[in-house]
Enzyme design. Structure first.
Site, mmCIF file in Angstrom:
data_model
loop_
_atom_site.group_PDB
_atom_site.id
_atom_site.type_symbol
_atom_site.label_atom_id
_atom_site.label_comp_id
_atom_site.label_asym_id
_atom_site.label_seq_id
_atom_site.Cartn_x
_atom_site.Cartn_y
_atom_site.Cartn_z
ATOM 1 N N ASP A 18 0.804 -1.194 -0.117
ATOM 2 C CA ASP A 18 -0.038 -0.114 -0.132
ATOM 3 C C ASP A 18 0.897 1.281 0.065
ATOM 4 O OD1 ASP A 18 -1.937 -1.741 0.015
ATOM 5 O OD2 ASP A 18 -2.698 -1.075 2.101
ATOM 6 N N ASP A 68 11.477 3.485 12.876
ATOM 7 C CA ASP A 68 10.976 2.070 13.343
ATOM 8 C C ASP A 68 9.672 2.506 14.224
ATOM 9 O OD1 ASP A 68 10.484 -0.403 14.523
ATOM 10 O OD2 ASP A 68 12.166 -0.949 13.344
ATOM 11 N N ALA A 92 3.282 -2.377 10.060
ATOM 12 C CA ALA A 92 2.696 -3.284 10.461
ATOM 13 C C ALA A 92 3.422 -4.703 10.232
ATOM 14 C CB ALA A 92 1.225 -3.565 10.105
ATOM 15 N N SER A 139 -8.021 -2.622 9.811
ATOM 16 C CA SER A 139 -8.351 -4.105 8.935
ATOM 17 C C SER A 139 -9.755 -4.904 9.261
ATOM 18 C CB SER A 139 -7.174 -5.025 9.381
ATOM 19 O OG SER A 139 -7.711 -6.405 8.930
ATOM 20 N N GLU A 141 -10.021 -7.675 9.538
ATOM 21 C CA GLU A 141 -9.558 -8.893 10.564
ATOM 22 C C GLU A 141 -10.378 -8.749 11.725
ATOM 23 O OE1 GLU A 141 -7.665 -11.923 10.524
ATOM 24 O OE2 GLU A 141 -8.463 -11.936 8.530
ATOM 25 N N TYR A 162 -3.091 -10.634 15.456
ATOM 26 C CA TYR A 162 -2.896 -9.416 14.634
ATOM 27 C C TYR A 162 -4.157 -8.741 14.961
ATOM 28 C CZ TYR A 162 -3.493 -6.995 10.262
ATOM 29 O OH TYR A 162 -3.677 -6.034 9.172
ATOM 30 N N ARG A 197 1.811 -7.348 -4.024
ATOM 31 C CA ARG A 197 1.219 -8.126 -2.620
ATOM 32 C C ARG A 197 2.348 -8.848 -2.318
ATOM 33 N NH1 ARG A 197 -1.666 -7.960 1.918
ATOM 34 N NH2 ARG A 197 -3.484 -9.051 1.815
HETATM 35 P P1 NAP Z 1 2.922 -4.681 3.885
HETATM 36 O O1 NAP Z 1 3.171 -5.039 2.334
HETATM 37 O O2 NAP Z 1 3.074 -5.835 4.910
HETATM 38 O O3 NAP Z 1 3.615 -3.548 4.363
HETATM 39 C C1 NAP Z 1 3.860 -3.503 5.724
HETATM 40 C C2 NAP Z 1 4.810 -2.439 5.998
HETATM 41 O O4 NAP Z 1 5.108 -2.135 7.566
HETATM 42 C C3 NAP Z 1 6.241 -2.354 5.158
HETATM 43 O O5 NAP Z 1 6.702 -1.046 4.817
HETATM 44 C C4 NAP Z 1 7.074 -2.559 6.422
HETATM 45 O O6 NAP Z 1 8.439 -2.415 6.550
HETATM 46 C C5 NAP Z 1 6.306 -1.826 7.494
HETATM 47 N N1 NAP Z 1 6.832 -2.190 8.928
HETATM 48 C C6 NAP Z 1 6.832 -3.334 9.442
HETATM 49 N N2 NAP Z 1 7.011 -3.485 10.655
HETATM 50 C C7 NAP Z 1 7.592 -2.148 10.925
HETATM 51 C C8 NAP Z 1 7.941 -1.295 12.131
HETATM 52 N N3 NAP Z 1 8.446 -2.160 13.179
HETATM 53 N N4 NAP Z 1 8.331 -0.091 11.915
HETATM 54 C C9 NAP Z 1 7.972 0.606 10.833
HETATM 55 N N5 NAP Z 1 7.476 -0.149 9.754
HETATM 56 C C10 NAP Z 1 7.218 -1.282 9.811
HETATM 57 O O7 NAP Z 1 1.312 -4.496 4.190
HETATM 58 P P2 NAP Z 1 0.285 -3.833 3.105
HETATM 59 O O8 NAP Z 1 -0.369 -4.878 2.342
HETATM 60 O O9 NAP Z 1 0.894 -2.694 2.256
HETATM 61 O O10 NAP Z 1 -0.595 -3.168 4.184
HETATM 62 C C11 NAP Z 1 -0.482 -1.837 4.650
HETATM 63 C C12 NAP Z 1 -1.029 -1.630 6.252
HETATM 64 O O11 NAP Z 1 -2.588 -1.959 5.816
HETATM 65 C C13 NAP Z 1 -0.677 -2.617 7.117
HETATM 66 O O12 NAP Z 1 -0.727 -1.990 8.398
HETATM 67 C C14 NAP Z 1 -1.754 -3.711 7.059
HETATM 68 O O13 NAP Z 1 -1.551 -4.358 8.343
HETATM 69 C C15 NAP Z 1 -3.127 -2.969 7.048
HETATM 70 N N6 NAP Z 1 -3.912 -3.587 5.966
HETATM 71 C C16 NAP Z 1 -3.644 -4.346 4.946
HETATM 72 C C17 NAP Z 1 -4.837 -4.929 4.214
HETATM 73 C C18 NAP Z 1 -4.640 -5.604 2.916
HETATM 74 O O14 NAP Z 1 -5.333 -6.386 2.584
HETATM 75 N N7 NAP Z 1 -3.174 -5.527 2.282
HETATM 76 C C19 NAP Z 1 -6.055 -4.990 4.506
HETATM 77 C C20 NAP Z 1 -6.200 -4.414 5.897
HETATM 78 C C21 NAP Z 1 -5.237 -3.666 6.560
HETATM 79 P P3 NAP Z 1 9.403 -3.463 5.621
HETATM 80 O O15 NAP Z 1 9.174 -3.479 4.276
HETATM 81 O O16 NAP Z 1 10.662 -3.160 6.181
HETATM 82 O O17 NAP Z 1 8.832 -4.844 6.219
HETATM 83 O O1 G4F Z 2 -4.123 -14.173 2.346
HETATM 84 P P1 G4F Z 2 -4.060 -14.130 3.729
HETATM 85 O O2 G4F Z 2 -2.973 -14.513 4.289
HETATM 86 O O3 G4F Z 2 -4.763 -13.005 4.556
HETATM 87 P P2 G4F Z 2 -5.756 -12.498 5.529
HETATM 88 O O4 G4F Z 2 -5.269 -13.608 6.512
HETATM 89 O O5 G4F Z 2 -6.989 -12.365 5.363
HETATM 90 O O6 G4F Z 2 -4.979 -11.228 5.975
HETATM 91 C C1 G4F Z 2 -4.840 -9.965 5.029
HETATM 92 O O7 G4F Z 2 -5.914 -9.216 5.153
HETATM 93 C C2 G4F Z 2 -6.170 -8.439 6.241
HETATM 94 C C3 G4F Z 2 -7.585 -7.938 5.825
HETATM 95 O O8 G4F Z 2 -8.693 -8.397 5.959
HETATM 96 C C4 G4F Z 2 -5.322 -7.689 6.585
HETATM 97 F F1 G4F Z 2 -5.614 -6.986 7.731
HETATM 98 C C5 G4F Z 2 -3.835 -8.440 6.817
HETATM 99 O O9 G4F Z 2 -2.875 -7.665 7.149
HETATM 100 C C6 G4F Z 2 -3.749 -9.301 5.473
HETATM 101 O O10 G4F Z 2 -3.302 -8.493 4.585
HETATM 102 O O11 G4F Z 2 -5.106 -15.126 3.996
HETATM 103 C C7 G4F Z 2 -6.646 -15.141 3.409
HETATM 104 C C8 G4F Z 2 -7.339 -16.612 3.568
HETATM 105 C C9 G4F Z 2 -7.192 -16.943 5.115
HETATM 106 O O12 G4F Z 2 -8.669 -17.662 5.430
HETATM 107 C C10 G4F Z 2 -6.217 -18.270 4.913
HETATM 108 O O13 G4F Z 2 -6.453 -19.271 6.137
HETATM 109 O O14 G4F Z 2 -6.662 -17.823 2.863
HETATM 110 C C11 G4F Z 2 -6.408 -18.691 3.554
HETATM 111 N N1 G4F Z 2 -5.249 -19.172 3.286
HETATM 112 C C12 G4F Z 2 -5.518 -20.685 2.730
HETATM 113 N N2 G4F Z 2 -4.034 -21.152 2.302
HETATM 114 C C13 G4F Z 2 -3.843 -19.129 3.085
HETATM 115 C C14 G4F Z 2 -3.231 -20.254 2.707
HETATM 116 N N3 G4F Z 2 -3.385 -18.081 3.703
HETATM 117 C C15 G4F Z 2 -1.918 -17.807 3.542
HETATM 118 N N4 G4F Z 2 -1.383 -16.790 3.858
HETATM 119 N N5 G4F Z 2 -1.129 -19.065 3.053
HETATM 120 C C16 G4F Z 2 -1.755 -20.046 2.550
HETATM 121 O O15 G4F Z 2 -1.063 -21.187 2.276
#
Ligand code: NAP
Ligand code: G4F
Length: 377
Positions: A18, A68, A92, A139, A141, A162, A197
């Site tokens: 993001d 951080d 995160a 989230s 979640e 989480y 992603r």
């Molecule tokens: P991501 O790809 O995992 O990116 C997470 C970011 O947080 C990275 O830049 C990571 O840095 C940084 N980070 C980790 N630990 C840190 C720390 N201790 N101090 C400062 N920065 C730190 O996640 P994303 O998919 O872009 O999601 C962005 C945010 O939205 C996250 O907070 C996630 O939990 C939340 N979110 C995501 C989704 C989704 O579906 N993608 C949905 C709902 C909420 P590094 O590169 O160094 O690891």
């Molecule tokens: O792709 P996932 O790991 O995403 P999850 O757990 O939904 O979380 C993501 O979305 C959240 C928003 O709702 C964010 F807050 C969070 O930071 C993250 O971006 O898993 C999605 C689904 C789960 O039900 C998991 O059990 O896929 C299922 N799954 C099945 N096989 C798997 C796998 N997930 C992962 N990571 N790896 C597998 O092999």
């Protein structure tokens, strides 16, 4: 717009999926963007490199600073130094399965980290007399076991460390808004994906593996629960919602989703169709990818975001899956070219990975290319 008049945004978590899309959006809108990056022993700015410009070459709209969420003094210093108009907390440990193994660490970064940044924001807002705005990446979640469709009125029922930590961060934000009258808004974002992603989330794990299987670079794909349902959108639509949330007159909490949901199996079937792979012959279940407590079904009702912000998702589920598959077929093709040129790649697919995270690192093409460049030196 000159450097002096440009709006300043500070993004924590800028190196993530993001963070990179949000940076692109803000630069397009004329912002000066500052990002907090963690010091790591390998480069972690891969998703930003196409936007970075050497400061010696001219005006730089993107500035990166070490910091951080574990380090309150540094966060405070950066905010005071940069004086941002908008702060986006996207930082995160964002992997749900990993949070069961590293619960305390996840709480420290996701919950207490958000509090550290918020307190630094509060003091800056109160002392500077400015009216900065703060976005917290919440989230879906947090809804966990609550039945779909979920909206802002749905009770939270987190099902992982989480999700518990994200819920604490959410309420810290609400409390600061109410206690000090600050502009703090929470996005409650449902799953959003893209070709950027992380490779251990299920969508990218699937598209990465199908690309490699198609080209004979991998034999098997091991997955956990195929029945879980998610509301999957495209990250570029969701960062637009983040920005719109901070441009609104008043702060608040907003569900951001597409309103439709699919099972992991449905995602797999569609991705395999686009890749031209018979998934039943190569996908196996591995119980290690199951979670101690699962979130069975997420489907967001985003009517508040549509009504109040005028936000709508623009990229369909089918387009999302197709672009991810196309991207990862291309990546696999590049990898195949390297293999054909005689470069050795560790065998995978048929044997168990040491950990999901580690495998992803090993599989990343960037890693491979770096290794080859180093070999040449
Ligand atoms: P991501 O790809 O995992 O990116 C997470 C970011 O947080 C990275 O830049 C990571 O840095 C940084 N980070 C980790 N630990 C840190 C720390 N201790 N101090 C400062 N920065 C730190 O996640 P994303 O998919 O872009 O999601 C962005 C945010 O939205 C996250 O907070 C996630 O939990 C939340 N979110 C995501 C989704 C989704 O579906 N993608 C949905 C709902 C909420 P590094 O590169 O160094 O690891
Ligand atoms: O792709 P996932 O790991 O995403 P999850 O757990 O939904 O979380 C993501 O979305 C959240 C928003 O709702 C964010 F807050 C969070 O930071 C993250 O971006 O898993 C999605 C689904 C789960 O039900 C998991 O059990 O896929 C299922 N799954 C099945 N096989 C798997 C796998 N997930 C992962 N990571 N790896 C597998 O092999």
């Amino acid at each position: 717009m000159s450097e002096a008049t440009a709006k300043k945004a500070l993004i924590c978590g800028i190196t993530g999926q993001d963070g990179s899309y949000l940076t692109e959006l803000l630069i397009r809108k004329g912002y000066q963007v500052h990002g907090i990056i963690r010091r790591t022993s390998t480069f972690n700015t891969e998703r930003l490199d196409h936007m970075y410009m050497d400061p010696h070459e001219g005006r730089v709209p993107l500035h990166l600073h070490f910091g951080d969420l574990a380090n309150a003094a540094r966060l405070r210093h950066l905010i005071q130094q940069i004086q941002p108009d908008e702060i986006y907390n996207l930082g995160a440990q964002s992997h749900v399965r990993v949070s069961f193994d590293q619960a305390e660490y996840t709480a420290d970064v996701v919950a207490t980290g958000a509090l550290r940044l918020l307190e630094a924001f509060r003091d800056y807002a109160l002392q500077s007399g400015k009216k900065p705005r703060y976005y917290q990446a919440g989230s879906s979640e947090m809804f966990g076991a609550s039945a779909p469709p979920q909206n802002e009125e749905t009770p939270f029922y987190p099902r992982s460390p989480y999700a518990v930590a994200k819920l604490a961060a959410h309420w810290y934000g609400v409390n600061q808004r109410e206690a000090y009258g600050l502009f703090v808004s929470n996005g409650i974002m449902f799953n959003h994906e893209s070709p950027r992603r992380g490779e251990t989330f299920v969508t990218r794990k699937i598209t990465r593996a199908l690309g490699r299987i198609k080209l004979g670079l991998q034999e098997k794909l091991y997955l956990g629960n195929l029945d879980a349902r998610r509301d999957w959108g495209h990250a570029s639509d969701y960062v637009r919602a983040m920005w719109m949330i901070l441009q609104h007159d008043t702060p608040g909490d907003f569900v951001v989703a597409t309103g439709s949901s699919h099972s992991v199996r449905e995602f797999l079937e569609l991705a395999a169709h686009y890749a031209g792979v018979d998934w039943k012959s190569c996908v196996e279940q591995d119980v290690r990818y199951l979670r101690p407590t699962e979130v069975d079904s997420l489907k967001g009702d985003y009517s508040k975001a549509r009504r109040v912000l005028g936000w709508e998702p623009e990229i369909s589920f089918e387009e999302l899956v197709r672009t991810m598959v196309e991207h990862d077929l291309e990546l696999a093709q590049q990898e195949l070219t390297l293999v054909r040129a005689g470069h050795h790649i560790a065998p995978r697919g048929g044997r168990m990975p040491r950990s999901e995270e580690h495998t992803s690192e090993l599989q990343s093409l960037a890693y491979l290319v770096c290794r080859l460049l180093l070999e040449k030196k």
